[in-house]
Scaffold this motif. Structure first.
Motif, PDB file in Angstrom:
ATOM      1  N   PHE A   1       0.807  -1.224   0.000  1.00  0.00           N
ATOM      2  CA  PHE A   1       0.000   0.000   0.000  1.00  0.00           C
ATOM      3  C   PHE A   1       0.842   1.277   0.000  1.00  0.00           C
ATOM      4  N   SER A   2       1.958   1.229  -0.744  1.00  0.00           N
ATOM      5  CA  SER A   2       2.742   2.448  -0.931  1.00  0.00           C
ATOM      6  C   SER A   2       3.438   2.348  -2.278  1.00  0.00           C
ATOM      7  N   THR A   3       2.868   3.026  -3.263  1.00  0.00           N
ATOM      8  CA  THR A   3       3.332   2.879  -4.635  1.00  0.00           C
ATOM      9  C   THR A   3       2.848   4.045  -5.478  1.00  0.00           C
ATOM     10  N   MET A   4       3.612   4.378  -6.502  1.00  0.00           N
ATOM     11  CA  MET A   4       3.202   5.393  -7.460  1.00  0.00           C
ATOM     12  C   MET A   4       1.921   5.001  -8.195  1.00  0.00           C
ATOM     13  N   LEU A   5       1.597   3.724  -8.210  1.00  0.00           N
ATOM     14  CA  LEU A   5       0.388   3.267  -8.889  1.00  0.00           C
ATOM     15  C   LEU A   5      -0.846   4.022  -8.412  1.00  0.00           C
ATOM     16  N   PHE A   6      -0.892   4.369  -7.148  1.00  0.00           N
ATOM     17  CA  PHE A   6      -2.076   5.046  -6.620  1.00  0.00           C
ATOM     18  C   PHE A   6      -2.219   6.456  -7.181  1.00  0.00           C
ATOM     19  N   ASP A   7      -1.116   7.069  -7.607  1.00  0.00           N
ATOM     20  CA  ASP A   7      -1.219   8.363  -8.285  1.00  0.00           C
ATOM     21  C   ASP A   7      -2.001   8.238  -9.583  1.00  0.00           C
ATOM     22  N   CYS A   8      -1.975   7.053 -10.179  1.00  0.00           N
ATOM     23  CA  CYS A   8      -2.663   6.836 -11.454  1.00  0.00           C
ATOM     24  C   CYS A   8      -4.174   6.686 -11.273  1.00  0.00           C
ATOM     25  N   MET A   9      -4.636   6.486 -10.055  1.00  0.00           N
ATOM     26  CA  MET A   9      -6.060   6.276  -9.823  1.00  0.00           C
ATOM     27  C   MET A   9      -6.842   7.579  -9.931  1.00  0.00           C
ATOM     28  N   ALA A  10      -6.251   8.671  -9.453  1.00  0.00           N
ATOM     29  CA  ALA A  10      -6.909   9.981  -9.490  1.00  0.00           C
ATOM     30  C   ALA A  10      -5.978  10.989  -8.829  1.00  0.00           C
ATOM     31  N   PRO A  11      -6.126  12.274  -9.121  1.00  0.00           N
ATOM     32  CA  PRO A  11      -5.386  13.282  -8.357  1.00  0.00           C
ATOM     33  C   PRO A  11      -5.847  13.264  -6.898  1.00  0.00           C
ATOM     34  N   MET A  12      -4.911  13.014  -5.996  1.00  0.00           N
ATOM     35  CA  MET A  12      -5.231  12.953  -4.565  1.00  0.00           C
ATOM     36  C   MET A  12      -4.111  13.660  -3.803  1.00  0.00           C
ATOM     37  N   PRO A  13      -4.236  14.962  -3.591  1.00  0.00           N
ATOM     38  CA  PRO A  13      -3.153  15.717  -2.951  1.00  0.00           C
ATOM     39  C   PRO A  13      -2.737  15.174  -1.582  1.00  0.00           C
TER      40      PRO A  13
ATOM     41  N   ALA B   1     -13.460   7.881 -13.524  1.00  0.00           N
ATOM     42  CA  ALA B   1     -13.674   9.276 -13.130  1.00  0.00           C
ATOM     43  C   ALA B   1     -15.094   9.719 -13.443  1.00  0.00           C
ATOM     44  N   ALA B   2     -15.589  10.648 -12.638  1.00  0.00           N
ATOM     45  CA  ALA B   2     -16.899  11.234 -12.912  1.00  0.00           C
ATOM     46  C   ALA B   2     -16.865  11.965 -14.246  1.00  0.00           C
ATOM     47  N   HIS B   3     -17.985  11.943 -14.970  1.00  0.00           N
ATOM     48  CA  HIS B   3     -18.082  12.616 -16.273  1.00  0.00           C
ATOM     49  C   HIS B   3     -18.753  13.982 -16.108  1.00  0.00           C
ATOM     50  N   PRO B   4     -18.305  14.998 -16.817  1.00  0.00           N
ATOM     51  CA  PRO B   4     -17.181  14.962 -17.747  1.00  0.00           C
ATOM     52  C   PRO B   4     -15.857  14.803 -17.011  1.00  0.00           C
ATOM     53  N   VAL B   5     -14.929  14.105 -17.648  1.00  0.00           N
ATOM     54  CA  VAL B   5     -13.602  13.911 -17.065  1.00  0.00           C
ATOM     55  C   VAL B   5     -12.887  15.259 -17.044  1.00  0.00           C
ATOM     56  N   ASP B   6     -12.337  15.620 -15.903  1.00  0.00           N
ATOM     57  CA  ASP B   6     -11.645  16.901 -15.766  1.00  0.00           C
ATOM     58  C   ASP B   6     -10.236  16.758 -16.317  1.00  0.00           C
ATOM     59  N   THR B   7     -10.129  16.873 -17.639  1.00  0.00           N
ATOM     60  CA  THR B   7      -8.839  16.630 -18.300  1.00  0.00           C
ATOM     61  C   THR B   7      -7.789  17.646 -17.893  1.00  0.00           C
ATOM     62  N   HIS B   8      -8.191  18.886 -17.666  1.00  0.00           N
ATOM     63  CA  HIS B   8      -7.202  19.897 -17.267  1.00  0.00           C
ATOM     64  C   HIS B   8      -6.630  19.567 -15.888  1.00  0.00           C
ATOM     65  N   ARG B   9      -7.494  19.177 -14.969  1.00  0.00           N
ATOM     66  CA  ARG B   9      -7.011  18.837 -13.632  1.00  0.00           C
ATOM     67  C   ARG B   9      -6.069  17.642 -13.680  1.00  0.00           C
ATOM     68  N   ILE B  10      -6.470  16.596 -14.387  1.00  0.00           N
ATOM     69  CA  ILE B  10      -5.646  15.388 -14.451  1.00  0.00           C
ATOM     70  C   ILE B  10      -4.338  15.664 -15.185  1.00  0.00           C
ATOM     71  N   GLY B  11      -4.424  16.341 -16.327  1.00  0.00           N
ATOM     72  CA  GLY B  11      -3.227  16.607 -17.112  1.00  0.00           C
ATOM     73  C   GLY B  11      -2.229  17.468 -16.367  1.00  0.00           C
ATOM     74  N   GLN B  12      -2.711  18.529 -15.741  1.00  0.00           N
ATOM     75  CA  GLN B  12      -1.809  19.424 -15.025  1.00  0.00           C
ATOM     76  C   GLN B  12      -1.258  18.756 -13.761  1.00  0.00           C
ATOM     77  N   TRP B  13      -2.048  17.909 -13.143  1.00  0.00           N
ATOM     78  CA  TRP B  13      -1.567  17.120 -12.005  1.00  0.00           C
ATOM     79  C   TRP B  13      -0.365  16.279 -12.421  1.00  0.00           C
ATOM     80  N   TRP B  14      -0.486  15.600 -13.575  1.00  0.00           N
ATOM     81  CA  TRP B  14       0.612  14.762 -14.032  1.00  0.00           C
ATOM     82  C   TRP B  14       1.782  15.588 -14.546  1.00  0.00           C
ATOM     83  N   GLY B  15       1.511  16.764 -15.068  1.00  0.00           N
ATOM     84  CA  GLY B  15       2.607  17.642 -15.433  1.00  0.00           C
ATOM     85  C   GLY B  15       3.487  17.955 -14.230  1.00  0.00           C
ATOM     86  N   GLN B  16       2.851  18.193 -13.079  1.00  0.00           N
ATOM     87  CA  GLN B  16       3.606  18.483 -11.857  1.00  0.00           C
ATOM     88  C   GLN B  16       4.303  17.235 -11.336  1.00  0.00           C
ATOM     89  N   LEU B  17       3.618  16.072 -11.385  1.00  0.00           N
ATOM     90  CA  LEU B  17       4.250  14.836 -10.920  1.00  0.00           C
ATOM     91  C   LEU B  17       5.483  14.507 -11.741  1.00  0.00           C
TER      92      LEU B  17
END
Length: 419
Positions: free
Chosen positions: A206-218, A302-318
């Protein structure tokens, strides 16, 4: 003659157009989601009910599991299907943990298996890591992790000593994935026997980068970054010992994950004799392609509509975070145990690159090894599923801004810029 499919642009990232059978599946799971309790007690209780086992081993996993459950519950913006599938995945990790601990009780000698001199590929997605991993895994002398084994490292008792049941379940799961995500193989080919990263093994602790792929979770991300991952890498070694004990005789592992870029210290704390291969490519291109893949993968969870800006920018920072860690910690791996591989050089002559890695790692590379790799490439030509056209604008990001923000990395490693 080029018979590969034409390139495509995925234009329904925010408003996914799903096959009818997937829509029906999502509608059927909606009532189940209302009953899901995302808590450690519920997750561990489901695993115990599934396996009939109770011993989870060391308690170090409980604190990250608690943070993860709370973040999934309050920050992830999951669809009903996403809530059900997230709970199921956590329960599966917990069930795997129970079976691993039982295997060690039954076979304590497994923890005496040496995990010597692994070859570890550390690089972002889209930097050639998958191709390199597959090439090296074609070598009969090296041990790697197939998808079916990553999903279930230890079989249920009634399947002890066999692989067929786990393989069939892996195939069934991928059939659903390919129905929901018909373009996924263009970005990352998935088959039941394809070589997988060890992030699913780390998920059992229960400690892995995989969980970052599930959703943005600060909250989860902050917890993960602020805690030393060395204990979880020790658990990874424990799992590798169990897997090697179950399927010998190959003992030298080839591993791969982008996670290792920001965990170089913990990696070397546990695998101090590893040869580490750092792969490098223009991170602006990587950001566009990986953000696309994550948003495309999120259409069921993810809930629809998918928040592509939030997800994309989250991964840009990661991605920026991982590259900064790599830049800062790269020299924690001694020169005689590490090599930097530039994407354009690897693409120009992939087998020659593998030969360089083998020389550094003191791993034999003879005509038989080369033939195995040639056979793999003949059966798996690059780009055979077609490619996807990526655009940072889909995520509200500016390529020029990303280029400036990531120059610390491209300058440090002399990365060839692609745009």
């Amino acid at each position: 003659m080029n018979d590969r499919p034409a390139p495509i642009r995925i234009d329904d990232l925010a408003e996914p157009e799903l096959p009818a059978e997937i829509v029906e599946m999502m509608e059927q799971t909606a009532p189940m989601a209302e009953q899901i309790e995302l808590s450690p007690e519920a997750v561990l209780g489901a695993a115990t009910a599934q396996t009939g086992l109770h011993d989870f081993g060391s308690d170090e996993f409980r604190a990250p599991l608690e943070v993860l459950c709370a973040a999934l519950d309050t920050e992830s913006d999951l669809s009903p299907m996403g809530r059900v599938s997230s709970f199921s995945q956590l329960a599966a990790f917990a069930a795997n943990r129970l079976r691993v601990e039982q295997y060690i009780k039954d076979h304590p000698e497994a923890l005496e298996v040496p995990i010597d001199r692994p070859i570890v590929i550390a690089g972002l997605p889209r930097t050639g890591t998958t191709h390199l991993h597959n090439l090296m895994s074609a070598d009969p002398a090296l041990r790697s992790l197939p998808w079916w084994e990553a999903m279930e490292p230890v079989p249920p008792p009634e399947e002890a000593g066999t692989t067929e049941g786990r393989i069939e379940r892996a195939k069934a799961g991928l059939a659903v994935l390919h129905t929901a995500l018909p373009h996924y193989d263009r970005m990352h080919e998935m088959t039941w026997d394809h070589v997988h990263e060890e992030i699913h093994l780390l998920g059992i602790d229960f400690s892995t980068m995989l969980f970052d792929c599930m959703a943005p979770m600060p909250t989860w991300r902050s917890y993960y970054q602020s805690h030393d991952q060395t204990p979880h890498y020790r658990y990874l070694k424990r799992l590798l010992q169990v897997l090697t004990h179950q399927r010998p005789p190959r003992e030298r592992w080839v591993l791969k994950s982008p996670q290792h870029l920001e965990q170089i210290g913990p990696l070397m704390n546990v695998f101090g004799d590893a040869t580490v291969v750092f792969t490098h490519r223009d991170p602006v291109s990587i950001t566009a392609s990986f953000a696309t893949m994550i948003c495309y993968s999120a259409r069921m969870s993810a809930a629809h509509p998918v928040d592509t800006h939030r997800i994309g920018q989250w991964w840009g920072q990661l991605i920026e975070d991982m590259l900064r860690s790599c830049t800062n910690d790269r020299d924690l791996v001694p020169p005689e145990q590490s090599i930097d591989v530039l994407f354009h050089e690897f693409m120009a002559d992939d087998v020659a690159t593998v030969e360089r890695i083998y020389r550094l790692a003191d791993q034999p590379f003879d005509s038989g090894v080369k033939a195995a790799m040639d056979d793999y490439m003949a059966d798996h030509p690059r780009g055979r599923h077609g490619r996807v056209i990526y655009d940072l604008a889909d995520f509200g990001m500016d390529p020029a801004e990303r280029r400036r923000a990531l120059s610390f990395y491209t300058d440090r490693f002399a990365v060839e810029l692609e745009h």
